[in-house]
Every structure is written in C-alpha cells, then in structure tokens.
Design an enzyme around this catalytic site. Structure first.
Site, short mmCIF file in Angstrom:
data_model
loop_
_atom_site.label_atom_id
_atom_site.label_comp_id
_atom_site.label_asym_id
_atom_site.label_seq_id
_atom_site.Cartn_x
_atom_site.Cartn_y
_atom_site.Cartn_z
N ASP A 494 0.80 -1.24 0.00
CA ASP A 494 0.00 0.00 0.00
C ASP A 494 0.82 1.27 0.00
O ASP A 494 0.31 2.34 -0.30
CB ASP A 494 -0.82 0.04 1.30
CG ASP A 494 -2.12 -0.73 1.18
OD1 ASP A 494 -2.63 -0.85 0.08
OD2 ASP A 494 -2.60 -1.19 2.23
O1 IFM Z 1 -1.45 -5.37 1.53
C1 IFM Z 1 -1.64 -4.43 2.54
C2 IFM Z 1 -2.94 -4.72 3.21
O2 IFM Z 1 -4.00 -4.64 2.30
C3 IFM Z 1 -3.19 -3.79 4.36
N1 IFM Z 1 -2.11 -3.75 5.26
C4 IFM Z 1 -0.81 -3.48 4.66
C5 IFM Z 1 -0.51 -4.45 3.53
C6 IFM Z 1 0.84 -4.11 2.91
O3 IFM Z 1 0.90 -2.78 2.52
#
Ligand code: IFM
Length: 803
Positions: A494
């Site tokens: 993200d």
């Molecule tokens: O992949 C994401 C997830 O959707 C939410 N928490 C962080 C992860 C890595 O950025």
C-alpha cells in the site's frame, strides 16, 4: 519472561499476569454483534458496523491501566465504609493473589483472587445473538463472612465512533439513558442508539435485583468531574444516584447488594449488554439469559461451533509449537480475520480507517476454506459485488450498506484511483474454493458489478466466471512501457505510491499466478480455447518479467514513471524487496536457476532472526514521489520492517524449490508460540500473528505490532498446511506433496475433504525434504499423488511413503 502459557488440551492460552507488555485481546461474537475483550475485561463492542454502530467506548491509545469500555467493581463492607476493587485489575490496579485470563475459542474467562474474594467471569456472545454475556461467579475464600456489593459498569460511546472523538457538543447532547422496571422486579438500563438512521436501544441488565443505578459518568466518578475510575466517588456511598442522563458522557452502572457471603459460599451474577430495535423485541431473550442453565447451554453451543470448525483439519507433526498453532490458534485467527477483515482491532477502528478490504478479504477467505467453505463462498460473493465492470475492484467497503471506496487513493489527487492487484486476488480465492468443494456450478452464479443507476440498480450483472475474466482482462490491458502491469495507486504494498506510469513486478507475478489458476480451471471445465489464450498471456508476461526485471541476483520490484528501477542493486535504498523474489517463484515465471539465486538473496540480505524483512535498506526521510513507505523510519512496517504477511510467501517459494529445511526454519522463526518466553521485547500476543515486527535497522528490533487482523494468518496457514505439510485440494482430488524438514520422520493429518475424511500418515524413512515414493489409499497403492474424490461420507486411510 513469560506472561502465560498454552494449555492445548483445554484449547486456551492462559495469561497469568494482567500487566502484559501490550494489551492482549480476544474476539467475541461476530461483526453482526461483538467485538473484542482485553485481558483486563475492557471491551469494545459494536453491532453490524464498528464505525457507525459502536456501543461502548474503547480508546486503545489510552494507557493500559485506564478504564476501557467495561469493567466490574466489587466492594467489601468494612467498619469504616467500603473497600472497592476491580477483580479485573484495571482500573483499580490493586495487588492480586491470583489472576488468570483464559483466552478461549470465542470467549475470555478471567479468574482472580483479591482480598479473599475469587471472581470467575466468562465473557462471550451466544451464537447468533446480539448481546454480550458476562457470567460472573463470586466466592468467599476466607474463613469469615463477607458482605459485598457487585457493580458492573459500561461506558457508552456515540454510535458514530469517529464523531465521538471529533464533536464534543453534538455528541454529548444526543446521549440519553432511561431505566425500565420490569414486572418481575428486574431493571434494565437503556441507552438510545441509532443504526442506519433508525433509533435503537442499547440495554444493560442482570439476573439480580438492582438497588440503584447510574447513567452519568460525571456523577459516578464524582469530585465535580475530577473523579477517576480508580476510585469512583459514588462507590463510597451506599447507593448510586438513580440519575437518568439526558446528555453528557453516558455510562451504565448497576448496584447489586449481594449481602453476606458465608465462608466458601458463592453467588452467580449474569450481566447482559445488548442492542435491539426495541426492548419488546428482545424481552424474551433478556429473560432467558437470566437463567444460568440457558447461559451455560449457550456457552456449550459456542464451544461446539469451534470444535466442529477446528475438527476439519487436525495435524500431528514432530513440532509441538507448530501443532499448537495449526490445531487451534492459526485457524482461529483465520476465522477472525475472515469475519472482521480490517474493520475492528486495537489498530483499525472502523470504515474510513479500513472497513472490509477487498484484497485483504480475498486473501483471508483462503485461510478458512478447509474449515468453512460455504462461509467462504458467501464472502467471495460479497466481494464480487464491489468489482467494477472494467474488472478492477473497489478497494474497501462497508458490508452493511455495500457502499465502497477507492481506499487511500482518494486522498492523493495526482495518483491513480485504483489498485493494480485487488481484482486478481479474487481469482485465487474462487479457484481455491472450487478446488476445496468441487462446486463448479458457482462459476455460473450471476452477481452484479458495482456500478449502479440513479435508483441504485446495478448496471450490469455477470457470472462469477465473467467477473474473473474481467479481472484478467483489466490487467492485460493496463500495462506500461515494459509490458508490465501499471501500478495504479499501489499494489499489495500500500505504501509505494508512484505517479502514473509506474509498473509493478509484484502485480505481474500475481497476474501470472492468476493466469495459471485460470488455465487449470478452464481446462477442468473444458474451455480449451480460453485456456490457450490465457496461456499465451502467461508466456508473454513471463517473458517481460525475465527480460526487464532480472537484476543479476534478484528481481527488481517496480519501474517508476521515469522508467527507473526500484528494488535494484543500483538503488542506494530499497535495493531488494522480498515479494518480487517469492512471487516470481510462486508464479512460475522464474526459471530454476534464477529462482534459487533470488531466494538465496532473500536469505542473505533480508532474513533476520525475527523474520524476513520486506525490503532493504529502509528509506531514510520523506520522498513525495515514493509516497507512504518513506514516512516510516528505516526498519518499520513496509520500510524495511519484518512485514509478516510476506514471510509465508517465501516459505511457499522455498517448498516449490524443494527446500523443506529452509521453509520450516522460516516458519519457526515467526511462530508466535516460540515468542512466549521472550515476549517482553516482542510485546504482542503469543497466540496470534501480528502484522509487523520492527526490523534490524530499528532500535526496537523485534517489537511486534498490529496483531490479529493480518493476511499473515491466512498465508502462514496455507503455507504450512498446503505447502510444508503439502496437503492441497485440487480439482481432481487431494494432492499430497509434502516439503518438510529432512529430520522429520513423518507426520499425520486428519482432513475433511468433499464429504469424506482422510487420515493421512506420511512417513519419511530416508530423511528427505520432498518426494513421494508410494501412496496407499485404504491399503491399495494409487498412481500419482492425488487422492481421488470419494464423497462417500466415510473415513479413509492414506499411507504415504516419501522417497
Ligand atoms: O497489503 C496491505 C494490506 O492490504 C493492508 N495492510 C498493509 C498491507 C501491505 O501494505
């Protein structure tokens, strides 16, 4: 130092000291009604929607010793007045003689002994009910009679959890409480609530006569508003004020005069905290749950649910810590993440914060398919409802209103408004569901796409298969200059938010994996033409990844919008990212020699004794082009932290290369059970996976955070059951393909699969990691490694000899 122990026989973790290094919680109920309870009885409860229908106020950011949501006071009559304490330790913080909090399956049981009084409180939500039960048994352990009162307390929140914190005029002006007296002499303290713009009633009652009550926090704490939860002034008066609040900070406090408890005598008080459209609607239930026998039956019902859920896969390996995780804590956490997505934890506090995440839930669901496949299908269907007609998906949504949003990409005007990976995860989830159940009819089920007309009617419907194809098409058409998928706002990571034009090597591999799955599915349902077309897409993406992304010793992670590499040896920071290595093996894009070198690089550069870091070295200072990742100091979260979610992908990749010793070493180093004795520096619960552990560039290397709601649960479960133990559902049957530590002499697994039960006994006489010499099904040798689908409701014996 440890703060408790595992009691596998009783299926609990027992906390023996309430002063755990961080707050440790357990989930009760479901998103329909429930929340979490911490080791000191504090609770956060909501109904249907943690953001817009929060019931009690739990602010995790407060110090651990502060009152949060709910507690219980006991007061002993002494010559000078009253001695007041909480048997849950918080908020009075008295010295206790004994304390135990049993973290069970869907319940907490707190047992404590203070001042000669034993309190045992079982806290749970009966299956499919909208009330929290606290079944409290109080025993006099002394030789003398003791006169005591019991005062359970809840603190309400405004239903809109965010407004509670941001509007200090409107919120308190809406809070109202009322006492309702029942014919039988019981009292119910009610509080106005709202859900979806309709008024509701929160209620708090018990099975015991209530002599007085309080609904206003200021009066309860006393001292003209300067009273504190540690010693509420009103508990030093004989009775509470009986004030029905019409504004302010509302609480519910119920005074029960238990009277004299003789030596050894006990009394049982059952409290109920619930919500309904009206009291009339729930009056029967309220009355029923005053009966200890009914409460006990409800508790047994909860136990039966969990026993049935866990019985679907049971393992017996030579590793006790692995057995502890796989037979209870890991599948339990999978179910909790499936239920709560990223909607409510100590770290995620409602929609707007996250809600149900599309990519998160698509991955979570894969962790429960072996246990509750039809619940998994329901969630998959829900997710497909927020897939767009162009095949991309809305990033997160509210499951009550099905209102969806594009996630954090809303907030950065100059960045793309979709995530490149969301829609591809659902391909993996649907294929996993069909492999587990054989239900190919699901592919024809019609489900609307997200877009609606002015009346709110869907603009288009499509079969599940059509949804999957649109997802594949979206990525196929959305590629950049190197022929790799455009990043969108972000991919799985993200926090790397590059301007438009950036490409993602991770999404290329996820797309490759989704294509591989689709080809297998399409061949199974005999759509050879499309299978071939997808095979061509696969080959072409594989070519691009290998042509542009191999960096000599590992695969790069992104091309930015200038076409510059990220995750390359040429970079000063962020030289290598774990996901580009693991996923190039999982997708099958990496040829063997590159796969082996890439995984060795992971081991050499990214591995630490606390787990594999997501990237290295961490960026040091904010860089607006890279975005979120550079807001963390080096070693934290996605910026060089040990992001646990990505560790099982490396385990899986290692098993694909046959390295069972390495895969298991990675499994072990993050097994929370093994943190039990070093938990002071690790801090999080030793009975579930956290999302992240600080990496070795950080001064607090080894500190864990964000426990419970993490994709780590689903993926470690899949990595261990399907790849290390190697028992994997397939369209044709149950594949047996272990990749275990060479020292293991074997292991056993009992698995329910398509209306039959398989008792699998794997023997490893030659001390190898991978390879099958012989498989016997009910004593008869079969060809290959796939146990056929039997669907006869019987128990079958499977003997596997590795070699
Ligand atoms: O992949 C994401 C997830 O959707 C939410 N928490 C962080 C992860 C890595 O950025």
């Amino acid at each position: 130092m440890s703060f408790g122990y595992f009691d596998d026989a009783q299926k609990v973790y027992v906390i023996t000291d309430p002063r755990t290094p961080a707050t440790w919680i357990n989930y009760i109920g479901t998103i329909g009604f429930g929340g979490f309870v911490d080791q000191t009885g504090g609770a956060l409860i909501c109904k249907g929607d943690p953001a817009l229908n929060r019931i009690i106020k739990y602010i995790p950011q407060l110090p651990n010793g502060d009152f949060k949501g709910e507690t219980l006071y006991i007061r002993i009559k002494v010559p000078s007045g009253y001695k007041v304490f909480s048997p849950f330790y918080v908020p009075t913080l008295d010295n206790y003689d004994r304390y135990e909090c049993r973290v069970g399956l869907g319940y907490m049981k707190i047992l404590s002994e203070f001042y000669g009084i034993r309190t045992e409180a079982v806290i749970f939500v009966p299956m499919n009910q909208s009330c929290e039960i606290r079944d409290i048994c109080i025993t006099n352990l002394t030789k003398e009679p003791i006169e005591l009162d019991v005062i359970p307390v809840v603190e309400y929140t405004h239903f809109d959890a965010l407004k509670q914190l941001t509007n200090a005029d409107w919120v308190p002006q809406t809070m109202q409480s009322k006492i309702v007296e029942e014919d039988a002499g019981y009292k119910i303290l009610t509080q106005y609530a709202f859900m979806n713009k309709e008024s509701r009633i929160n209620y708090f009652t018990s099975n015991y006569p209530i002599s007085s009550f309080e609904s206003d926090r200021k009066i309860f704490l006393g001292n003209r508003g300067y009273g504190i939860w540690k010693c509420p002034k009103s508990l030093y008066e004989d009775e509470l004020s009986n004030y029905e609040a019409r504004r302010g900070d509302n609480i519910g406090a119920l005074m029960h005069h238990i009277g004299i408890l003789e030596s050894g005598e006990h009394k049982e008080i059952i409290t109920q905290l619930g919500q309904a459209a009206s009291l009339r609607e729930v009056m029967q239930d309220i009355q029923r749950y005053r009966d200890p026998a009914i409460v006990n039956k409800a508790f047994i019902g909860l136990k039966e649910f969990w026993e049935n859920y866990l019985s679907k896969i049971v393992v017996d390996t030579p590793d006790a810590a692995m057995n502890t995780m796989l037979n209870m804590h890991n599948p339990r956490q999978c179910y909790i993440t499936k239920n709560w997505s990223r909607y409510l934890s100590q770290y995620q506090l409602g929609f707007g914060a996250r809600g149900i995440g599309f990519r998160d839930s698509a991955q979570d669901v894969m962790g429960i398919l072996g246990h509750a496949p039809e619940e998994g299908r329901e969630l998959i269907e829900m997710l497909l409802h927020v897939q767009n007609r162009n095949g991309s998906a809305m990033h997160q949504f509210n499951p009550v209103t099905m209102e969806a949003s594009a996630g954090d990409s809303r907030e950065m005007e100059d960045r793309p408004k979709y995530y490149s990976d969301d829609h591809l995860w659902i391909v993996l989830a649907v294929c996993a569901y069909i492999k587990e159940t054989g239900n190919t009819a699901f592919l024809s089920k019609q489900i609307p796409f997200y877009e609606k007309d002015k009346e709110g009617k869907p603009l288009e419907w499509g079969s599940v298969l059509e949804h999957l194809k649109r997802g594949i098409e979206f990525t196929k058409e959305d590629c950049g200059v190197h022929g790799l998928p455009l990043l969108g706002f972000a991919d799985w990571n993200d926090t790397v938010n590059l301007p438009y034009g950036a490409e993602s090597v991770f999404t290329a591999n996820l797309y490759g994996t989704a294509l591989k799955e689709m080809v297998e599915l399409l061949r199974y349902i005999r759509d050879e033409a499309l299978a071939q077309a997808y095979e061509e897409c696969y080959v072409s993406m594989k070519k691009n990844v290998n042509q542009y992304c191999w960096d000599g010793k590992w695969y790069i992670r992104y091309f930015d919008h200038h076409g510059q590499k990220i995750g390359s040896n040429e970079n000063e920071k962020g030289k290598i990212y774990a996901n580009a290595q693991s996923w190039s093996v999982i997708s099958g894009f990496a040829p063997y020699d590159r796969a082996a070198v890439a995984l060795q690089s992971v081991n050499r550069i990214l591995n630490t004794r606390n787990g594999i870091k997501l990237s290295d070295p961490g960026y040091d200072g904010y860089d607006s082009e890279k975005g979120g990742i550079t807001t963390y100091p080096p070693g934290a979260k996605e910026n060089g932290g040990i992001f646990l979610h990505s560790n099982p992908w490396v385990m899986m990749a290692e098993t694909m290369l046959g390295n069972g010793d390495q895969a298991f070493a990675y499994y072990n180093q993050i097994n929370p059970v093994l943190k039990n004795d070093v938990v002071e520096s690790y801090e999080c619960e030793p009975y579930c996976y956290p999302q992240n552990i600080l990496g070795d560039e950080h001064p607090q290397f080894g500190l864990a955070r964000n426990s419970w709601l993490s994709g780590t649960a689903s993926w470690v479960y899949q990595a261990s059951v399907k790849y290390i133990l190697g028992v994997r559902p397939n369209y044709e049957g149950l594949m047996i393909d272990p990749c275990i530590p060479s020292q293991w002499k074997g292991f056993r697994m009992r698995k329910h699969f398509r209306n039959a039960v398989f008792e699998i006994d794997v023997k490893n006489p030659e001390g190898i990691c991978k390879g099958i010499k012989q498989v016997l099904l009910d004593g008869k040798e079969i060809e290959g490694q796939i146990i056929p689908v039997l669907e006869d409701g019987k128990v079958h014996n499977v003997q596997v000899i590795m070699g």
